[in-house]
Design a protein around this motif. Structure first.
Motif, PDB file in Angstrom:
ATOM      1  N   GLY A 189      27.387-107.909 -75.359  1.00  0.00           N
ATOM      2  CA  GLY A 189      28.804-107.412 -74.797  1.00  0.00           C
ATOM      3  C   GLY A 189      29.947-107.116 -75.356  1.00  0.00           C
ATOM      4  O   GLY A 189      30.982-106.765 -74.948  1.00  0.00           O
ATOM      5  N   LEU A 190      29.864-107.406 -76.822  1.00  0.00           N
ATOM      6  CA  LEU A 190      31.070-107.040 -77.525  1.00  0.00           C
ATOM      7  C   LEU A 190      31.318-105.636 -77.669  1.00  0.00           C
ATOM      8  O   LEU A 190      32.400-105.479 -77.565  1.00  0.00           O
ATOM      9  N   ASN A 193      22.353 -91.068 -81.176  1.00  0.00           N
ATOM     10  CA  ASN A 193      22.812 -92.360 -81.225  1.00  0.00           C
ATOM     11  C   ASN A 193      22.790 -93.089 -79.668  1.00  0.00           C
ATOM     12  O   ASN A 193      23.648 -92.965 -78.827  1.00  0.00           O
ATOM     13  N   ARG A 228      25.153-107.703 -81.949  1.00  0.00           N
ATOM     14  CA  ARG A 228      24.954-106.615 -80.806  1.00  0.00           C
ATOM     15  C   ARG A 228      24.346-107.142 -79.645  1.00  0.00           C
ATOM     16  O   ARG A 228      23.517-108.018 -79.715  1.00  0.00           O
ATOM     17  N   ARG A 229      24.497-106.141 -78.825  1.00  0.00           N
ATOM     18  CA  ARG A 229      23.804-106.612 -77.373  1.00  0.00           C
ATOM     19  C   ARG A 229      24.257-107.664 -76.625  1.00  0.00           C
ATOM     20  O   ARG A 229      23.368-108.484 -75.891  1.00  0.00           O
ATOM     21  N   LEU A 282      26.253 -97.082 -74.344  1.00  0.00           N
ATOM     22  CA  LEU A 282      27.473 -97.875 -73.939  1.00  0.00           C
ATOM     23  C   LEU A 282      28.535 -97.012 -73.153  1.00  0.00           C
ATOM     24  O   LEU A 282      29.260 -97.558 -72.325  1.00  0.00           O
ATOM     25  N   CYS A 322      32.431-100.310 -84.009  1.00  0.00           N
ATOM     26  CA  CYS A 322      31.191-100.817 -84.466  1.00  0.00           C
ATOM     27  C   CYS A 322      31.121-102.496 -84.130  1.00  0.00           C
ATOM     28  O   CYS A 322      32.297-103.009 -84.406  1.00  0.00           O
ATOM     29  N   VAL A 323      30.066-102.896 -84.126  1.00  0.00           N
ATOM     30  CA  VAL A 323      29.714-104.162 -84.021  1.00  0.00           C
ATOM     31  C   VAL A 323      28.690-104.767 -85.004  1.00  0.00           C
ATOM     32  O   VAL A 323      27.654-103.833 -85.298  1.00  0.00           O
TER      33      VAL A 323
END
Ligand SMILES: CC(C)(COP(=O)(O)OP(=O)(O)OC[C@H]1O[C@@H](n2cnc3c(N)ncnc32)[C@H](O)[C@@H]1OP(=O)(O)O)[C@@H](O)C(=O)NCCC(=O)NCCS
Length: 151
Positions: A86-87, A115, A83-84, A121, A77-78
């Protein structure tokens, strides 16, 4: 413990990180895992937590379990505000590197068919669908089973 000296933003956390991971998890999931749940997982064989920081603060993590040549992505999770950027992709790559270093040749995961972000991803990272479990999640959505060979 530093995972990649060239990238100080990535680190492996031990039991002492359970509270931080619970807070990060709660920021992303309606039914967050408690600190005790996460401490139990971290104390289990083959479990590793990869944490990533952004602007000096913890932004997301991945939890894997690698045993007998196979690994499972337990969660990823980020925090919403990061978010969005690249993490998620970077965390997934670090999780794969960590699993491979533990001897895993394949990484397995399951994700809700609803999801779109996570499926986007994983698909882009080279994961292939291997199965589906009908109505697996509480909201009635199917679980999509995916995996990727490592190395
Ligand atoms: C899934 C999650 C970890 C992605 O993290 P992220 O840091 O936003 O992902 P990235 O920025 O690295 O995105 C990499 C790629 O994934 C795909 N992707 C990410 N978010 C997406 C979205 N909302 N919709 C569609 N595709 C998406 C895209 O292909 C994206 O590349 P792009 O931004 O160049 O188009 C994040 O949305 C999250 O924490 N969600 C809540 C927790 C969760 O569902 N975890 C997965 C459980 S299995």
């Amino acid at each position: 413990m530093s995972l990649e000296p060239a990238n100080p933003a990535v680190s492996l956390l031990g039991l002492e990180g359970a509270g931080l991971l619970a807070a990060l998890h709660a920021a992303s999931f309606e039914r967050g895992w408690s600190e005790a749940d996460i401490r139990d997982l971290l104390a289990s064989p083959g479990v590793r937590a990869v944490v990533m920081s952004e602007e000096g603060e913890p932004a997301g993590f991945a939890l894997i379990r690698a045993i007998a040549g196979e690994a499972e992505l337990l969660t990823l999770c980020v925090r919403p505000q990061f978010r969005r950027t690249g993490l998620g992709e970077a965390l997934l790559q670090s999780a794969e590197t960590t699993a491979a270093a533990q001897g895993a040749q394949r990484l397995f995961l399951e994700v809700s068919a609803a999801n779109e972000a996570a499926i986007g991803l994983y698909s882009r990272a080279g994961y292939r669908t291997s199965g589906r479990r009908k109505g697996y999640y509480r909201d009635g959505s199917d679980a999509v089973l995916m995996d990727k060979p490592l190395g």
